[in-house]
Design an enzyme around this catalytic site. Structure first.
Site, short mmCIF file in Angstrom:
data_model
loop_
_atom_site.label_atom_id
_atom_site.label_comp_id
_atom_site.label_asym_id
_atom_site.label_seq_id
_atom_site.Cartn_x
_atom_site.Cartn_y
_atom_site.Cartn_z
N ARG A 152 0.85 -1.19 0.00
CA ARG A 152 0.00 0.00 0.00
C ARG A 152 0.88 1.24 0.00
O ARG A 152 1.83 1.30 0.79
CB ARG A 152 -0.85 0.07 1.28
CG ARG A 152 -1.87 -1.00 1.45
CD ARG A 152 -2.30 -1.08 2.92
NE ARG A 152 -1.14 -1.33 3.78
CZ ARG A 152 -1.14 -1.18 5.11
NH1 ARG A 152 -2.23 -0.76 5.73
NH2 ARG A 152 -0.06 -1.45 5.83
N PHE A 182 -10.51 -1.46 6.40
CA PHE A 182 -11.33 -1.07 5.23
C PHE A 182 -12.81 -0.93 5.58
O PHE A 182 -13.68 -1.19 4.78
CB PHE A 182 -11.11 -2.04 4.05
CG PHE A 182 -9.77 -1.82 3.41
CD1 PHE A 182 -9.64 -1.06 2.26
CD2 PHE A 182 -8.62 -2.32 3.99
CE1 PHE A 182 -8.40 -0.82 1.71
CE2 PHE A 182 -7.38 -2.08 3.46
CZ PHE A 182 -7.26 -1.32 2.30
N CYS A 223 -5.16 2.05 -7.79
CA CYS A 223 -5.45 0.61 -7.95
C CYS A 223 -6.94 0.25 -7.97
O CYS A 223 -7.43 -0.30 -8.96
CB CYS A 223 -4.75 -0.17 -6.86
SG CYS A 223 -2.96 -0.14 -7.04
N ARG A 269 -3.83 9.93 -8.28
CA ARG A 269 -4.60 9.19 -9.29
C ARG A 269 -5.99 8.82 -8.75
O ARG A 269 -6.11 8.23 -7.69
CB ARG A 269 -3.83 7.94 -9.73
CG ARG A 269 -2.64 8.29 -10.60
CD ARG A 269 -1.83 7.07 -10.99
NE ARG A 269 -0.94 6.64 -9.93
CZ ARG A 269 -0.03 5.66 -10.07
NH1 ARG A 269 0.08 5.03 -11.20
NH2 ARG A 269 0.76 5.33 -9.06
N1 LIG Z 1 0.88 2.00 -6.74
C1 LIG Z 1 0.48 1.02 -5.96
O1 LIG Z 1 0.16 1.20 -4.79
C2 LIG Z 1 0.43 -0.39 -6.51
C3 LIG Z 1 0.27 -1.46 -5.60
C4 LIG Z 1 0.24 -2.77 -6.11
C5 LIG Z 1 0.33 -2.97 -7.47
N2 LIG Z 1 0.46 -1.92 -8.33
C6 LIG Z 1 0.60 -2.19 -9.76
O2 LIG Z 1 1.97 -2.03 -10.12
C7 LIG Z 1 2.09 -1.51 -11.43
C8 LIG Z 1 2.93 -0.27 -11.41
O3 LIG Z 1 2.25 0.73 -10.67
P1 LIG Z 1 2.96 2.07 -10.20
O4 LIG Z 1 2.00 2.77 -9.34
O5 LIG Z 1 4.32 1.73 -9.68
O6 LIG Z 1 3.10 2.82 -11.62
P2 LIG Z 1 3.94 4.13 -11.95
O7 LIG Z 1 3.22 4.81 -13.05
O8 LIG Z 1 4.28 4.87 -10.70
O9 LIG Z 1 5.35 3.56 -12.50
C9 LIG Z 1 5.50 2.93 -13.73
C10 LIG Z 1 6.90 3.26 -14.26
O10 LIG Z 1 7.17 2.44 -15.39
C11 LIG Z 1 7.93 3.19 -16.31
N3 LIG Z 1 7.88 2.54 -17.63
C12 LIG Z 1 6.83 2.41 -18.47
N4 LIG Z 1 7.19 1.71 -19.56
C13 LIG Z 1 8.49 1.37 -19.41
C14 LIG Z 1 9.43 0.64 -20.17
N5 LIG Z 1 9.08 0.08 -21.35
N6 LIG Z 1 10.68 0.50 -19.72
C15 LIG Z 1 11.05 1.05 -18.54
N7 LIG Z 1 10.20 1.76 -17.75
C16 LIG Z 1 8.94 1.90 -18.19
C17 LIG Z 1 7.31 4.57 -16.24
O11 LIG Z 1 8.19 5.57 -16.74
C18 LIG Z 1 7.05 4.71 -14.74
O12 LIG Z 1 8.14 5.31 -14.08
C19 LIG Z 1 0.65 -1.32 -11.93
O13 LIG Z 1 0.26 -2.44 -12.65
C20 LIG Z 1 -0.13 -1.21 -10.65
O14 LIG Z 1 -1.48 -1.61 -10.82
C21 LIG Z 1 0.53 -0.64 -7.86
#
Ligand SMILES: NC(=O)c1ccc[n+]([C@@H]2O[C@H](COP(=O)([O-])OP(=O)(O)OC[C@H]3O[C@@H](n4cnc5c(N)ncnc54)[C@H](O)[C@@H]3O)[C@@H](O)[C@H]2O)c1
Length: 441
Positions: free
Chosen positions: A154, A252, A263, A331
């Site tokens: 989280r 929750f 998410c 977001r």
């Molecule tokens: N944010 C959360 O709390 C959370 C928790 C669990 C799961 N997730 C999942 O994890 C995934 C990532 O989420 P996030 O919040 O970290 O996203 P984010 O947008 O913060 O980070 C994604 C990163 O990937 C990079 N990127 C994109 N394409 C790329 C490529 N081809 N090569 C290298 N880098 C690349 C982007 O520049 C960005 O920095 C999602 O699928 C999300 O659903 C997120």
């Protein structure tokens, strides 16, 4: 173990830094050169408690590196994690897998030997199968494995969640992938973190099922809050009364302005799309999504009622903009539709958020930003608590009351209670607090 992490965002950066802290050698790769430069300069691109120190100490120990060059990033790696974004696709709400598949294509071309490719991004069932196909199409070395390792951290408590997880889920259909992932997570066995090995598709679906169930709990308690308001009960006490039941659990069950964030909104929509494509109805989650959409849209009406019915010409102070405390993530934050509707109704909005201003500013044109909570309250007809940052928990309500023009404290997170507000001469409008003459809107 040498690990590469593709995508250095909220998940990739935290996971990479934590893996390095376990003693692995990690290279985080990101396309965004500005982000990589920022991190290399010692500045975190996101706000996450404890992250800066963790990144710094692991860079100093030579276990954590950052690059934009994928080939360099995977040079020594045995496992490559994909942690790029999977936002909702415009139009149909399904997960947009463009970033995942682009990363996989780039990876296939950069690989010189077989690796274990692990999807950490939240991806719909079957994505691992498609990743395996793409790797084969693009000529990735024979013997490459594809596994799913969904992330449950989280934001705001990400490091703790990563290091002391309730469980680790690994979906792998071959021994090599299972062995490599077991080795990567071995340091956590000391903390007795349960590790579940499943088939790849099962792991992919588990992540969506978890988020959908949590979203459902939030929507459930929000509907209970509405009922509490109508029948003169207190949702805080109802939540405690049910949450102490081990079968239910207390988490929750906080009534509020509806769930947001990076998410739940997108993952519930993607799950519905998966179900639709599979021809299986998911009536519960479909209802959860519409209950939550309606709730977010209705929050401005609560503020309008608290200021006498019309927002026109009213000055509204807003405390908290990020979707939850301890993150700068905006977001799908509930503050966005709320503020848009306040502005549409003719109100002027002055907001304060402890860390979210930079991310919020481009999303909320037309509002003023205050330097602190007291400045946001100055001359306000109503003060609205949208995000329960700790620093909003001990405000001097007497000072707030003196600074405000009106009396309404619209407390969408139930941070205060009626009597505390009344003592300061404020009228408290909580959520689901229908008991003992508590005013609700
Ligand atoms: N944010 C959360 O709390 C959370 C928790 C669990 C799961 N997730 C999942 O994890 C995934 C990532 O989420 P996030 O919040 O970290 O996203 P984010 O947008 O913060 O980070 C994604 C990163 O990937 C990079 N990127 C994109 N394409 C790329 C490529 N081809 N090569 C290298 N880098 C690349 C982007 O520049 C960005 O920095 C999602 O699928 C999300 O659903 C997120």
């Amino acid at each position: 173990m040498h690990i590469a992490m593709i995508g250095t965002g909220y998940v990739g950066l935290v996971s990479g830094a934590c893996f390095a802290d376990f003693g692995h050698h990690v290279t985080c790769v990101d396309k965004d050169a500005a982000k990589i430069d920022t991190i290399k300069a010692g500045v975190m691109p996101i706000w996450e408690p404890g992250l800066e120190g963790l990144v710094k100490s692991n860079i100093e120990r030579g276990r954590l590196a950052f690059t934009t060059d994928l080939a360099e990033g995977i040079a020594d790696a045995e496992a490559v994690f994909i942690a790029v974004g999977t936002p909702a696709r415009r139009g149909d709400g399904h997960a947009d897998l463009t970033y995942v598949y682009d990363a996989v294509r780039e990876l296939a071309r950069a690989m010189t030997r077989p690796l274990v490719v692990v999807t950490k991004s939240t991806v719909p069932v079957g994505t691992g199968d498609r990743i395996a196909e793409i790797l084969a199409e693009e000529g990735a070395p024979h013997g490459t494995s594809v596994a799913s390792n969904p992330e449950f951290l989280r934001e705001g408590a990400a490091i703790r969640d990563f290091k002391i997880p309730d469980r680790i889920v690994v979906g792998a259909d071959d021994d090599k992938a299972r062995d490599v992932l077991k080795e990567i997570y071995r340091p956590l066995f000391l903390n007795q973190a349960p590790i579940l090995f499943t088939a790849r598709r099962t792991a992919e679906l588990t992540k969506y099922a978890a988020n959908a169930l949590l979203a459902m709990k939030i929507s459930f308690i929000n509907e209970m809050a509405d009922l509490c308001e109508a029948v003169g009960a207190d949702v805080q006490e109802v939540a405690r009364g049910i949450g102490l039941d081990n079968r239910i659990g207390a988490k929750f069950l906080h009534a509020g302005p509806g769930y947001g964030g990076s998410c739940f909104p997108k993952d519930t929509l993607a799950l519905l799309k998966t179900a639709e494509l599979a021809g299986v109805e998911q009536r519960i989650i479909s209802t959860v999504v519409s209950v939550n959409d309606d709730r977010k849209a209705a929050m401005a009406d609560r503020v309008a009622k608290a200021v006498g019915g019309s927002l026109a010409g009213k000055s509204i102070g807003v405390l908290g903009l990020t979707f939850k405390p301890n993150t700068d993530d905006m977001r799908d934050a509930p503050s966005i539709p709320l503020i848009q509707r306040l502005l549409e109704g003719g109100a002027e909005v002055t907001a304060f958020d402890p860390v979210g201003r930079e991310q919020a500013q481009p999303l909320l044109p037309g509002i003023a930003f205050a330097e602190d909570a007291y400045a946001a309250a100055t001359d306000a007809d109503a003060l609205v608590i949208v995000t329960e940052w700790d620093e909003f928990r001990a405000l001097d309500l007497d000072v707030i009351a003196k600074k405000m023009r009106g009396r309404a404290l619209v407390d969408l997170r139930n941070v205060y209670d009626r009597l505390e507000a009344e003592r300061a001469g404020l009228v408290h409008f909580g959520v689901g607090r229908g008991q003992n003459g508590q005013k609700t809107v």
